[in-house]
Design a protein around this motif. Structure first.
Motif, short mmCIF file in Angstrom:
data_model
loop_
_atom_site.label_atom_id
_atom_site.label_comp_id
_atom_site.label_asym_id
_atom_site.label_seq_id
_atom_site.Cartn_x
_atom_site.Cartn_y
_atom_site.Cartn_z
N MET A 63 103.45 -24.63 -12.66
CA MET A 63 104.08 -23.80 -11.64
C MET A 63 104.18 -24.56 -10.32
N LYS A 64 103.13 -25.33 -9.99
CA LYS A 64 103.12 -26.11 -8.77
C LYS A 64 104.25 -27.14 -8.78
N GLU A 65 104.49 -27.75 -9.96
CA GLU A 65 105.56 -28.73 -10.08
C GLU A 65 106.93 -28.10 -9.83
N THR A 66 107.12 -26.92 -10.41
CA THR A 66 108.39 -26.22 -10.23
C THR A 66 108.58 -25.81 -8.78
N ILE A 67 107.50 -25.35 -8.15
CA ILE A 67 107.56 -24.98 -6.73
C ILE A 67 107.93 -26.19 -5.89
N MET A 68 107.34 -27.34 -6.22
CA MET A 68 107.63 -28.57 -5.49
C MET A 68 109.12 -28.92 -5.59
N TYR A 69 109.69 -28.77 -6.78
CA TYR A 69 111.12 -29.03 -6.96
C TYR A 69 111.94 -28.06 -6.10
N GLY A 70 111.52 -26.80 -6.09
CA GLY A 70 112.23 -25.80 -5.29
C GLY A 70 112.17 -26.11 -3.81
N ILE A 71 110.97 -26.52 -3.33
CA ILE A 71 110.82 -26.89 -1.93
C ILE A 71 111.69 -28.10 -1.62
N GLY A 72 111.69 -29.08 -2.53
CA GLY A 72 112.49 -30.28 -2.33
C GLY A 72 113.97 -29.97 -2.20
N LEU A 73 114.46 -29.10 -3.08
CA LEU A 73 115.88 -28.72 -3.02
C LEU A 73 116.20 -28.00 -1.71
N ALA A 74 115.29 -27.11 -1.30
CA ALA A 74 115.51 -26.37 -0.05
C ALA A 74 115.51 -27.32 1.15
N VAL A 75 114.59 -28.30 1.14
CA VAL A 75 114.51 -29.27 2.23
C VAL A 75 115.78 -30.12 2.29
N VAL A 76 116.31 -30.52 1.13
CA VAL A 76 117.56 -31.28 1.08
C VAL A 76 118.69 -30.45 1.69
N ALA A 77 118.76 -29.17 1.30
CA ALA A 77 119.81 -28.29 1.82
C ALA A 77 119.71 -28.13 3.33
N ILE A 78 118.48 -27.96 3.84
CA ILE A 78 118.27 -27.82 5.28
C ILE A 78 118.71 -29.10 6.00
N GLY A 79 118.32 -30.24 5.44
CA GLY A 79 118.67 -31.51 6.05
C GLY A 79 120.17 -31.74 6.11
N LEU A 80 120.86 -31.43 5.01
CA LEU A 80 122.31 -31.62 4.99
C LEU A 80 123.01 -30.67 5.95
N GLN A 81 122.50 -29.44 6.04
CA GLN A 81 123.08 -28.47 6.98
C GLN A 81 122.95 -28.98 8.41
N MET A 82 121.80 -29.56 8.74
CA MET A 82 121.59 -30.12 10.07
C MET A 82 122.53 -31.30 10.32
N THR A 83 122.75 -32.11 9.28
CA THR A 83 123.62 -33.28 9.43
C THR A 83 125.04 -32.89 9.79
N PHE A 84 125.49 -31.75 9.29
CA PHE A 84 126.86 -31.30 9.55
C PHE A 84 127.08 -30.88 11.00
N GLU A 85 126.01 -30.84 11.80
CA GLU A 85 126.15 -30.50 13.22
C GLU A 85 126.72 -31.67 14.02
N SER A 86 126.77 -32.86 13.40
CA SER A 86 127.27 -34.04 14.11
C SER A 86 128.76 -33.92 14.42
N THR A 87 129.11 -34.40 15.61
CA THR A 87 130.52 -34.48 15.98
C THR A 87 130.99 -35.93 15.96
N GLN A 88 130.03 -36.84 15.84
CA GLN A 88 130.32 -38.28 15.78
C GLN A 88 129.44 -38.88 14.67
N ILE A 89 129.87 -38.74 13.43
CA ILE A 89 129.05 -39.15 12.30
C ILE A 89 128.74 -40.64 12.34
N VAL A 90 129.60 -41.44 12.99
CA VAL A 90 129.36 -42.88 13.10
C VAL A 90 128.06 -43.14 13.86
N ILE A 91 127.79 -42.33 14.87
CA ILE A 91 126.54 -42.47 15.63
C ILE A 91 125.35 -42.24 14.72
N VAL A 92 125.46 -41.24 13.85
CA VAL A 92 124.38 -40.94 12.92
C VAL A 92 124.14 -42.12 11.98
#
Length: 234
Positions: free
Chosen positions: A30-59
């Motif tokens: 169960m811990k392994e599955t939870i870890m995968y779920g957390i990982g997927l959620a963290v990836v989604a959060i990170g990508l959502q934050m990345t889309f806030e860029s107006t100058q992706i070249v700077i990123v």
């Protein structure tokens, strides 16, 4: 109290971590599955934050130059050594993720983002702690989930959170006086986007798809400030 919001944020992270440690006894599968779920959620959060860029070249440039600097000074290894030193001072524990993994993961997730900067500035200028209190509640729930799998290291991320937000709070008068509001907003969006990529990388590591030395990307935040200032000036 000018640091009320930051102190509240720190306390919610520590309390959330302690609560999460009571959940560490769940079955390994169960811990392994939870870890995968957390990982997927963290990836989604990170990508959502990345889309806030107006100058992706700077990123992109910030991540690349930051990685070069990070690898040159071997920042990831230094943080791991700090985690191992802290770990050595704690009572013996069962096998699981090291202190450093929880520390780095928590630090990036809790420090990177617009709420940390805007909330700290509000605390310093207007003694308004609402944004940091809201952030603290969110971070508290996040720390419960993170610490249930990554361990007590998540609690130590409260230290850089206090230093980071506290410094911005004390410097807020200087920031508002010498930094134009549109430049500040430009920096926040690009810093959030750059940090979002780092958070997405953490998520991929949690899932087990990669083994990136994410801490070596951290200097990229400083590179963002320089590039944004240059672009704004010209």
């Amino acid at each position: 109290m000018i640091l009320f919001g930051s102190v509240f944020n720190v306390l919610t992270i520590v309390v959330g971590t302690l609560i999460g440690r009571f959940l560490h006894g769940i079955p390994e599968r169960m811990k392994e599955t939870i870890m995968y779920g957390i990982g997927l959620a963290v990836v989604a959060i990170g990508l959502q934050m990345t889309f806030e860029s107006t100058q992706i070249v700077i990123v992109i440039i910030s991540i690349v130059i930051g990685a070069i600097i990070g690898e040159w000074v071997d920042l990831d290894q230094k943080i791991n050594r700090l985690g191992q030193w802290i770990e050595g001072k704690l009572p013996a524990r069962k096998e699981g993720p090291g202190i450093a993994q929880g520390f780095v993961t928590g630090t990036l997730i809790f420090c990177v983002g617009s709420m940390a900067i805007i909330g700290a500035i509000d605390s310093g200028l207007r003694n308004d702690h609402n944004v940091l209190v809201m952030k603290g509640i969110l971070d508290g729930f996040t720390s419960i989930i993170l610490s249930s799998t990554l361990g007590i290291g998540v609690a130590f991320s409260a230290v850089p959170v206090l230093l980071y937000q506290g410094s911005i709070t004390f410097l807020s008068t200087f920031i508002s006086r010498f930094v134009p509001d549109d430049l500040l907003q430009f920096f926040i969006s690009e810093m959030t986007a750059t940090g979002g990529l780092m958070i997405a990388a953490i998520g991929l590591n949690l899932i087990g798809l990669t083994k990136m030395r994410v801490a070596n990307f951290i200097p990229g935040i400083g590179v963002v400030a320089i590039l944004v200032t240059i672009v704004y000036a010209f």
